[in-house]
Design a protein around this motif. Structure first.
Motif, mmCIF file in Angstrom:
data_model
loop_
_atom_site.group_PDB
_atom_site.id
_atom_site.type_symbol
_atom_site.label_atom_id
_atom_site.label_comp_id
_atom_site.label_asym_id
_atom_site.label_seq_id
_atom_site.Cartn_x
_atom_site.Cartn_y
_atom_site.Cartn_z
ATOM 1 N N ALA A 171 -0.024 18.205 -2.411
ATOM 2 C CA ALA A 171 -0.383 17.178 -1.429
ATOM 3 C C ALA A 171 -0.013 17.646 -0.019
ATOM 4 C CB ALA A 171 0.341 15.878 -1.769
ATOM 5 N N HIS A 172 -0.993 17.742 0.865
ATOM 6 C CA HIS A 172 -0.700 18.234 2.220
ATOM 7 C C HIS A 172 -0.820 17.201 3.328
ATOM 8 C CE1 HIS A 172 -0.363 22.858 2.301
ATOM 9 N NE2 HIS A 172 -0.040 22.441 1.105
ATOM 10 N N HIS A 173 -1.989 16.585 3.460
ATOM 11 C CA HIS A 173 -2.206 15.812 4.681
ATOM 12 C C HIS A 173 -2.581 14.372 4.390
ATOM 13 C CE1 HIS A 173 -3.307 20.071 5.998
ATOM 14 N NE2 HIS A 173 -2.095 19.817 6.444
ATOM 15 N N PRO A 174 -1.641 13.451 4.597
ATOM 16 C CA PRO A 174 -1.973 12.040 4.413
ATOM 17 C C PRO A 174 -2.803 11.527 5.587
ATOM 18 C CG PRO A 174 0.292 12.252 5.189
ATOM 19 C CD PRO A 174 -0.238 13.650 5.002
ATOM 20 N N SER A 183 -8.670 22.951 -0.609
ATOM 21 C CA SER A 183 -8.977 22.131 0.573
ATOM 22 C C SER A 183 -7.829 22.167 1.568
ATOM 23 C CB SER A 183 -9.234 20.683 0.148
ATOM 24 O OG SER A 183 -8.044 20.078 -0.318
ATOM 25 N N HIS A 184 -8.167 22.024 2.826
ATOM 26 C CA HIS A 184 -7.114 21.936 3.843
ATOM 27 C C HIS A 184 -7.526 21.136 5.062
ATOM 28 C CE1 HIS A 184 -3.503 23.960 5.905
ATOM 29 N NE2 HIS A 184 -3.057 23.237 4.909
ATOM 30 N N GLY A 185 -8.786 21.202 5.451
ATOM 31 C CA GLY A 185 -9.225 20.567 6.705
ATOM 32 C C GLY A 185 -9.319 19.070 6.584
ATOM 33 N N ASP A 203 -9.366 26.000 8.333
ATOM 34 C CA ASP A 203 -7.985 25.540 8.190
ATOM 35 C C ASP A 203 -7.900 24.067 8.564
ATOM 36 O OD1 ASP A 203 -5.347 26.078 7.431
ATOM 37 O OD2 ASP A 203 -4.735 26.610 9.455
ATOM 38 N N LEU A 204 -6.999 23.706 9.454
ATOM 39 C CA LEU A 204 -6.802 22.292 9.735
ATOM 40 C C LEU A 204 -7.972 21.698 10.493
ATOM 41 C CD1 LEU A 204 -3.154 22.856 10.055
ATOM 42 C CD2 LEU A 204 -4.044 20.874 8.889
ATOM 43 N N ALA A 205 -8.040 20.392 10.439
ATOM 44 C CA ALA A 205 -9.152 19.679 11.057
ATOM 45 C C ALA A 205 -8.640 18.370 11.636
ATOM 46 C CB ALA A 205 -10.227 19.394 10.006
ATOM 47 N N PRO A 265 -5.377 30.624 14.449
ATOM 48 C CA PRO A 265 -4.866 29.307 14.803
ATOM 49 C C PRO A 265 -4.459 28.526 13.559
ATOM 50 C CG PRO A 265 -7.233 29.292 14.881
ATOM 51 C CD PRO A 265 -6.840 30.692 14.522
ATOM 52 N N HIS A 266 -3.705 27.462 13.763
ATOM 53 C CA HIS A 266 -3.339 26.616 12.634
ATOM 54 C C HIS A 266 -3.763 25.178 12.931
ATOM 55 C CE1 HIS A 266 -1.525 25.631 8.899
ATOM 56 N NE2 HIS A 266 -0.538 24.937 9.428
ATOM 57 N N GLY A 267 -2.957 24.431 13.687
ATOM 58 C CA GLY A 267 -3.272 23.018 13.878
ATOM 59 C C GLY A 267 -4.301 22.785 14.967
ATOM 60 N N LEU A 269 2.414 25.533 15.800
ATOM 61 C CA LEU A 269 1.649 25.130 14.613
ATOM 62 C C LEU A 269 0.899 23.817 14.811
ATOM 63 C CD1 LEU A 269 3.889 25.880 11.481
ATOM 64 C CD2 LEU A 269 2.124 27.307 12.501
ATOM 65 N N HIS A 270 1.635 22.752 15.107
ATOM 66 C CA HIS A 270 1.006 21.430 15.096
ATOM 67 C C HIS A 270 1.438 20.622 16.320
ATOM 68 C CE1 HIS A 270 -0.326 21.968 10.951
ATOM 69 N NE2 HIS A 270 0.879 22.419 10.650
ATOM 70 N N THR A 271 0.595 19.663 16.724
ATOM 71 C CA THR A 271 0.877 18.869 17.923
ATOM 72 C C THR A 271 0.716 17.379 17.641
ATOM 73 O OG1 THR A 271 0.175 20.684 19.346
ATOM 74 C CG2 THR A 271 0.185 18.496 20.331
ATOM 75 N N ILE A 323 10.200 24.849 11.554
ATOM 76 C CA ILE A 323 9.430 23.607 11.451
ATOM 77 C C ILE A 323 7.963 23.875 11.117
ATOM 78 C CG2 ILE A 323 9.120 23.698 13.971
ATOM 79 C CD1 ILE A 323 9.022 20.637 13.968
ATOM 80 N N GLY A 324 7.401 23.009 10.257
ATOM 81 C CA GLY A 324 5.965 23.052 9.993
ATOM 82 C C GLY A 324 5.301 21.946 10.803
ATOM 83 N N HIS A 325 4.950 20.869 10.118
ATOM 84 C CA HIS A 325 4.377 19.730 10.830
ATOM 85 C C HIS A 325 5.461 18.939 11.541
ATOM 86 C CE1 HIS A 325 0.097 19.306 9.704
ATOM 87 N NE2 HIS A 325 0.426 19.983 8.615
ATOM 88 N N LEU A 326 5.017 18.044 12.401
ATOM 89 C CA LEU A 326 5.885 17.060 13.008
ATOM 90 C C LEU A 326 5.097 15.758 13.094
ATOM 91 C CD1 LEU A 326 6.210 18.130 16.782
ATOM 92 C CD2 LEU A 326 4.235 18.436 15.343
ATOM 93 N N ASN A 379 10.886 20.401 8.327
ATOM 94 C CA ASN A 379 11.309 21.803 8.375
ATOM 95 C C ASN A 379 11.243 22.476 7.013
ATOM 96 O OD1 ASN A 379 11.893 21.065 11.011
ATOM 97 N ND2 ASN A 379 14.000 20.551 10.501
ATOM 98 N N LYS A 380 10.826 23.736 7.046
ATOM 99 C CA LYS A 380 10.603 24.485 5.809
ATOM 100 C C LYS A 380 11.890 25.045 5.226
ATOM 101 C CE LYS A 380 6.181 24.019 6.367
ATOM 102 N NZ LYS A 380 5.501 23.029 5.559
ATOM 103 N N TRP A 381 12.824 25.349 6.085
ATOM 104 C CA TRP A 381 14.078 25.941 5.633
ATOM 105 C C TRP A 381 15.214 24.990 6.003
ATOM 106 C CZ3 TRP A 381 14.720 31.509 4.386
ATOM 107 C CH2 TRP A 381 13.497 32.186 4.299
ATOM 108 N N PRO A 406 7.120 19.150 1.776
ATOM 109 C CA PRO A 406 6.214 18.269 2.500
ATOM 110 C C PRO A 406 5.439 19.041 3.565
ATOM 111 C CG PRO A 406 8.450 17.413 2.492
ATOM 112 C CD PRO A 406 8.514 18.835 2.055
ATOM 113 N N HIS A 407 4.247 18.584 3.870
ATOM 114 C CA HIS A 407 3.485 19.156 4.976
ATOM 115 C C HIS A 407 3.365 18.090 6.052
ATOM 116 C CE1 HIS A 407 2.634 23.071 3.201
ATOM 117 N NE2 HIS A 407 2.943 22.417 2.105
ATOM 118 N N TYR A 408 2.226 17.411 6.107
ATOM 119 C CA TYR A 408 2.082 16.429 7.172
ATOM 120 C C TYR A 408 2.673 15.077 6.746
ATOM 121 C CZ TYR A 408 -0.337 13.987 11.008
ATOM 122 O OH TYR A 408 -0.649 13.254 12.118
HETATM 123 CU CU1 K7E Z 1 0.712 23.433 8.538
HETATM 124 CU CU2 K7E Z 1 -1.136 22.454 4.884
HETATM 125 CU CU3 K7E Z 1 -0.753 21.147 7.370
HETATM 126 CU CU4 K7E Z 1 1.745 22.821 5.877
HETATM 127 S S1 K7E Z 1 -0.230 22.974 6.693
HETATM 128 S S2 K7E Z 1 2.885 23.176 7.671
#
Ligand code: K7E
Ligand code: CUA
Length: 680
Positions: free
Chosen positions: A142-145, A191-193, A269-271, A361-363, A428-430, A476-479, A498-500, A539-541
Motif C-alpha cells: 500500500a503506497h498512496h492513500p 502501479s504507482h502514479g 512514477d508519481l502523479a 524525478p520522484h514526486g 522527493l515530495h512536496t 525521509i520519504g513522504h511528508l 522516515n525510512k530509517w 509507510p509511504h504517503y
Molecule cells: Cu516516494 Cu511509493 Cu510515494 Cu514511497 S513512493 S517514499
C-alpha cells in the motif's frame, strides 16, 4: 543541565502559571518543575509534551491516514498525540476485524485482485469482484492513500489506496472504516502514479509503474521471450494512465465507466491531480525514458545506470476532460474489460504532452490553487516549479522542442518552468500550508526544506525562496501537512515519514521500526515535537485531515450488511427469528448474536455438508462487538453492533468444534460459546 534550566525557568513559570490558573487542583509551578526535572526533561521537552499531550478521554484534532506499505493496510493515527487508533485491512487479511477469514464482505473485497498464481494480473479475470471462488492474493504494498474530495477539499467519505506491487486499488468506506472493494485495474501489472482523487472525486487515477506487456498483445495471448525483452522493449511494453470512475453515491469503483490512456513504456512514477487553475489535467512523472532493460548477465548496465544516462526525463501532462470527450466519441478499444485510448489517438487528439524534467524525478505535487506543479528530482538538489498558465500557453501555441519516438510533443523546458529552488540533496515530495509555503522532503540530506510560493499565496514573500530547514531522523520519504494536498491546507503540523530510525528507539532487533516525526509549523522555525515508532511495513504517503470532517457511525442500522451498507435479506431482528434449516447436503443457520450467547448454540452437520451461517449482532449498544471463531478452520468474524454477515464452508472433518466469541464482551463472555458437531 542546571544552567540550562535556569535560563528556561521563566518559560516554565509561564506554563505553570497558565496551568495553575486553569486548574484549581493546582500542581503548582515548583511541583511541575520538579516533575519535569525528575523525568530528565529539558524545558523544550516539557513544551513538546504540552504541545502533543491529549488528556485521558480527550480527542486528537487531526487524523493521519497512513499507508502501511507491505503490511497492505492503512493505519489511522491521532495527531498531535501520535497514537494508533485503527488499522484498516485492505490488501491483507486481519483477524481482529474478521477481514479475510470467511466473512462474506471481506472475501468479496479481497477477491477483487488476482489469485495467488497471478491470474488476472493483466485484467484477464481478476477484476470480477464477485467470482470469489479462487484463493485471492494475500498481500499488497500500500503506497498512496487518497481521501475523496468535494470542490478540491477532503469530504471524509471514502479512502482509496494503491497496491504498488500490483495494479490494484482498495477502497474503504469511512462510515465504518472497512474495505468494501479491491479492484484489479486491467492492463497494469504494478502501479504507482496515484491514487489521487480528481477535485470532485469524478475519478481516482492510477498509472502503471514498470510498464507491462502491451495490452493489445497480451489480450491475444502473446507472450514474451528474453530476446524480445532485451531488443524490442520500446515496442512490446506500454504504460497506462487509468481514470477509474467513482460512483458518487457509494464510492465504488466502476470499471465499465473507467478509461485508460496508453503511455510510452517509460517508467511512470508519481502523479497528482490538477485542481483550480489546472482542473482537468493530470500530471505524471517518469524516469527511465532511456528504456533500460536491465540484464547485467546479458552485458547490459543495471537499471540504475541505464536509466540515468540522459539529463532529462518527462513530465506527462494529460488533459482528462478532453479524454472524456474522445471516449464519448467512441475513439477507444475495449481491452480486458476497460476502454483504452491508444497512444496514437492520444497524440492525434492532443490529450498528452511531455515536458522535460531534471533527471530521475520522484514526486509531482500540485500547489493549492492548482497554479504551480512542483517536481522533485532525486538526483538534482533543486525542485522545479512548472506554471500551469505557461503549460497551457505552450500547448496552445505549440511551443515544442521536439517529439519523442512515439510522436508525443515535448513542450519547451524554458517556456513552462516558472522557477527553481535549490533545497538540498535528494528532494522527493512536496506539501503545502495555508501561509504560502511549501515543504519538501530531502531523502539524502535527511531534512525538510521550507520554501515560499510568493504571490498570490503570500504577497510579503518573494517566490521560490528557501526559508527554513529542519533535520529529521532519518532519510525521509513522504511528508504530510494538514490537508496539504488539497485546495484548503490547514498548516499547523507536518509529519515526516522516515525510512530509517537507526538509534531513535529501544532496540527491538535488527529490523528496526520506521520513524514518524511530528513537526510543529506554527512558529517561524519548524520544530520537532514527537517521534512515533512504526512497527509495521514501510509507510509511504499519508494524508492528514481534521478529525471533525470524518463522520463515522457508532453502530450499524439493525441487520446491516457491510458489503451493501443496506439491510441484509439474511439478517434477523431478534433471537425469536433464529433458526436452522436442513436440506440434503446443506445446513443453513440464522444465528442471533447478543451478550452473552449465540442462538442456536449447537449446529449439527454431516461430513461433506455445506454449512452457511448468517450471523446478526442484534445489539444496539456502541462497542458491543462480538467475535465468532471456529477452531481448526480459517473462520474468524468480527460482528459489530447491528451487523449481519455470512460465512460458508464445507464441514469436511468429523468432530466436535467449540466455537466462541473472541471479544471480551461481558462478565459472561467466557460462556459465550457453542458447538459445531460434524457427524460421520
Ligand atoms: Cu516516494 Cu511509493 Cu510515494 Cu514511497 S513512493 S517514499
Ligand atoms: Cu460476545 Cu464475548
Amino acid at each position: 543541565m542546571k544552567k540550562f534550566w535556569l535560563v528556561f525557568i521563566p518559560l516554565i513559570v509561564i506554563v505553570g502559571a497558565i496551568i495553575g490558573a486553569c486548574r484549581s487542583t493546582g500542581a503548582g509551578q515548583p511541583a511541575l518543575l520538579a516533575l519535569a526535572q525528575s523525568r530528565g526533561l529539558s524545558p523544550e521537552d516539557a513544551a513538546r509534551a504540552l504541545k502533543t499531550f491529549v488528556p485521558p478521554g480527550g480527542r486528537d484534532e487531526f487524523l493521519l491516514f497512513a499507508s502501511g506499505g507491505h503490511s497492505g493496510q492503512i493505519h489511522v493515527i491521532g495527531v498531535p498525540s501520535m497514537r494508533l487508533l485503527k488499522t484498516i485491512a485492505v490488501f491483507t487479511p486481519e483477524p481482529w476485524q474478521g477481514y479475510g477469514y470467511g466473512a462474506d464482505w471481506s472475501e468479496i473485497a479481497l477477491a477483487g485482485g488476482p489469485d495467488a498464481e497471478g491470474n488476472g494480473t493483466n485484467g484477464t479475470n481478476g477484476h470480477d469482484a464477485h467470482g470469489a471462488a479462487k484463493e485471492p492474493l494475500r498481500w499488497g504494498d500500500a503506497h498512496h492513500p487518497a481521501l475523496s474530495e468535494t470542490n478540491g477539499k477532503y469530504d471524509g467519505r471514502w479512502i482509496y489506496i494503491n497496491d504498488r506491487a500490483h495494479g490494484r486499488i482498495g477502497m474503504a468506506d469511512l462510515s465504518d472504516f472497512r474495505t468494501k472493494q479491491v479492484l484489479q485495474v486491467p492492463n497494469l501489472q504494478t502501479s504507482h502514479g496515484g491514487v489521487f482523487a480528481t477535485p470532485n472525486t469524478e475519478y481516482v487515477h492510477i498509472s502503471s509503474k514498470v510498464p507491462a506487456l502491451k495490452a493489445w498483445n497480451a489480450s491475444q495471448g502473446q507472450t514474451v521471450t528474453l530476446d524480445d525483452h532485451l531488443h524490442k522493449y520500446p515496442d512490446i511494453y506500454r504504460g497506462y494512465s487509468t481514470f477509474v470512475k467513482i460512483d458518487p453515491a457509494t464510492g465504488h469503483m466502476l470499471l465499465d465507466q473507467s478509461f485508460q490512456i496508453e503511455l510510452p513504456p517509460y517508467t511512470q512514477d508519481l502523479a497528482d491531480s490538477g485542481k483550480g487553475a489546472s482542473d482537468g489535467f493530470a500530471f505524471i512523472n517518469s524516469y527511465n525514458v532511456e528504456m533500460a532493460t536491465g540484464g547485467i548477465e546479458q552485458g547490459q548496465p543495471p537499471v540504475e545506470i541505464g536509466a540515468s544516462k540522459l539529463d532529462f526525463d518527462y513530465l506527462h501532462i494529460i488533459n482528462w476532460k478532453k479524454a472524456e470527450q474522445v471516449i464519448a466519441a467512441g475513439k477507444f478499444t475495449r481491452i480486458n474489460g476497460i476502454r483504452v485510448i491508444s497512444l496514437e489517438t492520444a497524440v492525434a487528439e492532443e490529450l498528452l504532452h511531455l515536458a522535460p524534467e531534471p533527471r530521475s524525478p520522484h514526486g509531482v505535487d500540485v500547489a493549492p490553487r492548482g497554479d504551480y506543479i512542483t517536481v522533485s528530482g532525486k538526483l538534482d538538489p533543486h525542485v522545479t516549479v512548472y506554471g500551469i498558465d505557461r503549460i497551457k500557453k505552450a500547448i496552445a501555441e505549440k511551443i515544442f522542442e521536439g517529439k519523442d519516438r512515439y510522436g508525443i510533443p515535448i513542450l519547451k523546458f524554458d517556456a513552462v518552468v516558472a522557477g527553481k529552488v535549490e533545497l538540498g540533496a535528494g528532494p522527493l515530495h512536496t506539501q503545502y500550508d495555508n501561509k504560502g509555503n511549501a515543504y519538501t522532503s530531502l531523502y539524502l540530506e535527511s531534512a525538510v526544506a521550507k520554501w515560499t510560493l510568493g504571490e498570490p499565496y503570500n504577497t510579503a514573500d518573494k517566490a521560490f525562496k528557501l526559508v527554513d530547514k529542519i533535520s529529521i531522523h532519518y532519510n525521509i520519504g513522504h511528508l504530510a501537512t494538514a490537508e496539504g494536498d488539497t485546495m484548503d491546507p490547514q498548516g499547523k503540523y507536518l509529519i515526516a515519514m522516515n525510512k530509517w530510525s537507526i538509534d531513535r528507539h529501544t532496540n527491538v532487533g535488527p529490523l528496526h521500526p520506521q520513524n514518524f516525526q511530528l513537526i510543529d509549523l506554527t512558529g517561524p522555525k519548524m520544530e520537532l515535537i514527537a517521534d512515533m515508532p512504526i512497527g509495521f511495513g514501510e509507510p509511504h504517503y499519508a494524508q492528514l485531515v481534521r478529525a471533525s470532517i470524518i463522520k463515522a457511525r457508532e453502530v450499524y442500522e439493525p441487520g446491516t450488511s457491510p458489503t451493501t451498507d443496506a439491510k441484509s435479506p439474511t439478517s434477523i431482528a431478534s433471537e425469536q427469528e433464529a433458526r436452522i434449516v436442513r436440506k440434503p447436503g446443506r445446513v443453513e443457520v440464522w444465528m442471533n448474536v447478543v451478550r452473552s450467547h449465540f442462538t442456536p448454540d449447537i449446529v449439527q452437520a454431516k461430513v461433506g455438508d455445506k454449512v452457511i451461517i448468517h450471523l446478526t449482532n442484534t445489539e444496539r449498544t456502541p462497542d458491543a462487538t462480538h467475535g465468532f471463531a471456529i477452531p481448526t478452520r480459517n473462520v474468524m468474524l468480527s460482528l459489530d453492533p447491528g451487523e449481519s454477515t455470512t460465512v460458508e464452508f464445507i464441514a469436511d472433518k468429523p468432530g466436535s468444534f467449540s466455537f466462541y466469541c473472541t471479544e471480551f464482551c461481558s462478565a459472561l463472555h467466557l460462556e459465550m460459546q457453542g458447538w459445531l458437531i460434524v457427524e460421520k
